[in-house]
Design a protein around this motif. Structure first.
Motif, PDB file in Angstrom:
ATOM      1  N   THR A 149       0.797  -1.149   0.028  1.00 23.02           N
ATOM      2  CA  THR A 149       0.047   0.044  -0.030  1.00 23.02           C
ATOM      3  C   THR A 149       0.838   1.189  -0.067  1.00 23.02           C
ATOM      4  O   THR A 149       1.832   1.464   0.863  1.00 23.02           O
ATOM      5  CB  THR A 149      -0.823  -0.081   1.286  1.00 23.02           C
ATOM      6  N   ALA A 150       0.599   2.166  -0.878  1.00 21.12           N
ATOM      7  CA  ALA A 150       1.427   3.180  -1.162  1.00 21.12           C
ATOM      8  C   ALA A 150       1.077   4.254  -2.215  1.00 21.12           C
ATOM      9  O   ALA A 150       0.151   3.708  -3.023  1.00 21.12           O
ATOM     10  CB  ALA A 150       3.052   3.079  -1.319  1.00 21.12           C
ATOM     11  N   VAL A 151       1.371   5.378  -2.449  1.00 18.40           N
ATOM     12  CA  VAL A 151       1.118   6.026  -3.656  1.00 18.40           C
ATOM     13  C   VAL A 151       2.400   5.849  -4.466  1.00 18.40           C
ATOM     14  O   VAL A 151       3.374   5.680  -4.179  1.00 18.40           O
ATOM     15  CB  VAL A 151       1.175   7.558  -3.462  1.00 18.40           C
ATOM     16  N   TYR A 152       2.077   5.345  -5.885  1.00 17.32           N
ATOM     17  CA  TYR A 152       2.919   4.908  -6.940  1.00 17.32           C
ATOM     18  C   TYR A 152       3.344   5.906  -7.994  1.00 17.32           C
ATOM     19  O   TYR A 152       2.135   6.437  -8.332  1.00 17.32           O
ATOM     20  CB  TYR A 152       2.441   3.740  -7.473  1.00 17.32           C
ATOM     21  N   TYR A 153       4.385   6.155  -8.124  1.00 18.93           N
ATOM     22  CA  TYR A 153       4.894   7.106  -9.042  1.00 18.93           C
ATOM     23  C   TYR A 153       5.832   6.788 -10.210  1.00 18.93           C
ATOM     24  O   TYR A 153       6.653   5.885 -10.079  1.00 18.93           O
ATOM     25  CB  TYR A 153       5.802   8.201  -8.220  1.00 18.93           C
ATOM     26  N   CYS A 154       5.442   7.183 -11.284  1.00 13.91           N
ATOM     27  CA  CYS A 154       6.087   6.829 -12.604  1.00 13.91           C
ATOM     28  C   CYS A 154       7.183   8.135 -12.848  1.00 13.91           C
ATOM     29  O   CYS A 154       7.051   9.114 -12.381  1.00 13.91           O
ATOM     30  CB  CYS A 154       5.166   6.816 -13.754  1.00 13.91           C
ATOM     31  N   ALA A 155       8.379   7.640 -13.147  1.00 15.04           N
ATOM     32  CA  ALA A 155       9.650   8.508 -13.432  1.00 15.04           C
ATOM     33  C   ALA A 155      10.153   8.182 -14.684  1.00 15.04           C
ATOM     34  O   ALA A 155      10.227   6.945 -15.252  1.00 15.04           O
ATOM     35  CB  ALA A 155      10.546   8.375 -12.213  1.00 15.04           C
ATOM     36  N   ALA A 156      10.801   9.256 -15.353  1.00 15.52           N
ATOM     37  CA  ALA A 156      11.540   9.191 -16.594  1.00 15.52           C
ATOM     38  C   ALA A 156      12.872   9.865 -16.303  1.00 15.52           C
ATOM     39  O   ALA A 156      13.136  10.944 -15.852  1.00 15.52           O
ATOM     40  CB  ALA A 156      10.773   9.643 -17.745  1.00 15.52           C
TER      41      ALA A 156
END
Length: 124
Positions: A91-98
């Motif tokens: 459980t968490a906030v998931y972030y996409c990164a580039a």
């Protein structure tokens, strides 16, 4: 400038699956390594998975190895995180990164572009 938009989060029971997608606006998407990070309440942002710009190399945090799979489709400017056998501790906030690199960065401060984040909640 690259814009990243995550989708696919939500609430799932322990043992279930979710598929997160990240759509990128970059015209040269294949020049960017992509990563997924997560941040649980009260904790620092942590690495989950990364994929090299052509998809030839991947890396995973030990906590998700064997359960999560990262993939990308450079023709569609998307990266996907398939999450199976989910646990409440996911459980968490998931972030996409580039990051525009030929490497495979696994540290948050190596990434230049971030999505807004999406909530994943796993109930026990």
């Amino acid at each position: 400038q690259v814009q990243l938009v995550e989708s696919g989060g939500g609430l799932v029971q322990a043992g279930g699956s979710l598929r997160l997608s990240c759509a990128a606006s970059a015209s040269t998407f294949s020049s960017y390594a992509m990563g997924w990070f997560r941040q649980a309440p009260g904790k620092e942002r942590s690495f989950v998975a990364a994929i090299s710009r052509l998809g030839l190399a991947t890396s995973y945090a030990d906590s998700v190895k064997g359960r999560f799979t990262i993939s990308r489709d450079n023709a569609k400017n998307t990266v996907v995180l398939q999450m199976n056998a989910l646990k409440p501790e996911d459980t968490a906030v998931y972030y996409c990164a580039a990051d525009q690199t030929a490497g495979l960065p696994v540290v948050a401060n190596e990434y230049n572009y971030w999505g807004q984040g999406i909530q994943v909640t796993v109930s026990s």
